[in-house]
Design a protein around this motif. Structure first.
Motif, PDB file in Angstrom:
ATOM      1  N   THR A  14       0.865  -1.172   0.000  1.00 12.46           N
ATOM      2  CA  THR A  14       0.000   0.000   0.000  1.00 12.46           C
ATOM      3  C   THR A  14       0.905   1.226   0.000  1.00 12.46           C
ATOM      4  O   THR A  14       1.940   1.238   0.675  1.00 12.46           O
ATOM      5  CB  THR A  14      -0.905   0.014   1.252  1.00 12.46           C
ATOM      6  OG1 THR A  14      -1.681  -1.171   1.275  1.00 12.46           O
ATOM      7  CG2 THR A  14      -1.832   1.235   1.241  1.00 12.46           C
ATOM      8  N   PHE A  36      -3.154   5.063  -0.895  1.00 16.29           N
ATOM      9  CA  PHE A  36      -3.534   4.469  -2.168  1.00 16.29           C
ATOM     10  C   PHE A  36      -3.694   2.965  -1.953  1.00 16.29           C
ATOM     11  O   PHE A  36      -2.697   2.235  -1.828  1.00 16.29           O
ATOM     12  CB  PHE A  36      -2.472   4.770  -3.234  1.00 16.29           C
ATOM     13  CG  PHE A  36      -2.270   6.245  -3.444  1.00 16.29           C
ATOM     14  CD1 PHE A  36      -2.964   6.924  -4.431  1.00 16.29           C
ATOM     15  CD2 PHE A  36      -1.392   6.961  -2.629  1.00 16.29           C
ATOM     16  CE1 PHE A  36      -2.782   8.288  -4.618  1.00 16.29           C
ATOM     17  CE2 PHE A  36      -1.207   8.324  -2.807  1.00 16.29           C
ATOM     18  CZ  PHE A  36      -1.910   8.985  -3.807  1.00 16.29           C
ATOM     19  N   SER A  71      -5.011   0.202  -6.523  1.00 18.03           N
ATOM     20  CA  SER A  71      -5.192   1.538  -7.106  1.00 18.03           C
ATOM     21  C   SER A  71      -3.880   1.997  -7.736  1.00 18.03           C
ATOM     22  O   SER A  71      -2.808   1.476  -7.440  1.00 18.03           O
ATOM     23  CB  SER A  71      -5.627   2.532  -6.031  1.00 18.03           C
ATOM     24  OG  SER A  71      -4.608   2.690  -5.061  1.00 18.03           O
ATOM     25  N   GLU A  72      -4.001   2.971  -8.596  1.00 17.99           N
ATOM     26  CA  GLU A  72      -2.821   3.465  -9.297  1.00 17.99           C
ATOM     27  C   GLU A  72      -2.102   4.493  -8.440  1.00 17.99           C
ATOM     28  O   GLU A  72      -2.698   5.440  -7.944  1.00 17.99           O
ATOM     29  CB  GLU A  72      -3.223   4.083 -10.628  1.00 17.99           C
ATOM     30  CG  GLU A  72      -2.029   4.552 -11.457  1.00 17.99           C
ATOM     31  CD  GLU A  72      -2.440   5.130 -12.796  1.00 17.99           C
ATOM     32  OE1 GLU A  72      -1.561   5.575 -13.541  1.00 17.99           O
ATOM     33  OE2 GLU A  72      -3.651   5.123 -13.093  1.00 17.99           O
TER      34      GLU A  72
END
Length: 277
Positions: free
Chosen positions: A145, A218, A222-223
């Motif tokens: 993450t 993020f 997710s990008e």
């Protein structure tokens, strides 16, 4: 700046240089001594803030104490931060928390760095736990993450803190920037654990005020795109009031805009920014 403060700081520095004379045991700008003596003789302006590092000899342990003295020392407590090669991050945090408690308990008005070093030499081994052999399978690491922390400080002037923050950024592989001056603004981004460890070490230093203004996480899947390619120190000096250097808001906004993160300006200052003309 009081003559007595400078006298006390100079006498203590000379004592510490005598106690730790070997090469590498002390790291200090010796020009400060000359400036302090000239000031005491009435021939110069007050010397700048005194900061230095002490590496007291200890068996099988590399200990380093970073010292920064406020102008009012010894009537104000020193800022100190300890590192040791055999301490992990959590052990180092506990050591510095208890070191701060010890420093706060010392009666003000008397120099105390030698006492602090002695306390460290007597106590640092208590924070080192033996490493137990791993007997169970190590699980595969989870997906990473990512985070981006936007940090606000009342000011960032200390050369020692700035050097340590840059060094920690390399150690924890985070990118971003550090805007020195008043106020001090910092951004760190990267793996969430690395950001949190960097923040824990930096927060453990002595600050007048330092807080995370905004944290962007993020989630897995997710990008995440880094806004910065490395961690750098930046300055945008605007007006000066005495020894305080206030930032140029327009130049800082332009820097944020160039890195596609001008949106955070309102989180820091409560208003939208605009580039310098």
């Amino acid at each position: 700046m009081s003559l007595q403060w400078v006298t006390s700081q100079l006498e203590e520095l000379e004592l510490m240089l005598a106690v730790f004379p070997a090469h590498g045991e002390m790291e200090v700008d010796l020009e400060w001594q000359q400036l302090a003596r000239s000031y005491l003789d009435g021939k110069a302006s007050p010397p700048p803030t005194l900061q230095y590092r002490i590496r007291p000899p200890l068996d099988q342990l590399q200990l380093e104490l970073t010292v920064q003295l406020p102008l009012q020392y010894p009537t104000q407590p020193p800022e100190v931060f300890a590192r040791a090669n055999q301490l992990d991050r959590s052990q180092q945090k506990i050591l510095n928390d208890e070191l701060a408690e010890y420093v706060s308990s010392i009666e003000r008005g008397q120099t105390c760095i030698y006492t602090v070093v002695s306390w460290l030499q007597d106590n640092v081994h208590k924070y080192i736990n033996p490493i137990e052999p791993v007997t169970t399978p190590v699980p595969a690491p989870p997906d990473k993450t990512y985070s981006r922390f936007w940090i606000y400080s009342h000011h960032i002037y200390s050369k020692t803190k700035r050097k340590d923050m840059l060094s920690l950024a390399d150690e924890y592989r985070v990118t971003g920037f550090m805007l020195s001056g008043k106020p001090g603004i910092v951004c760190v981004e990267g793996d969430k654990d690395d950001c949190e460890h960097w923040w824990a070490d930096v927060k453990a230093m002595n600050w007048k005020k330092i807080v995370v203004k905004k944290a962007e996480d993020f989630p897995i899947g997710s990008e995440f795109v880094r806004k910065f390619s490395n961690f750098e120190e930046i300055t945008f000096h605007g007006s000066s009031r005495g020894s305080d250097h206030h930032m140029d808001m327009g130049e800082f906004y332009k820097y944020l805009n160039d890195h596609d993160c001008s949106y955070v300006f309102v989180d820091y200052f409560g208003m939208s920014g605009r580039p310098a003309s």
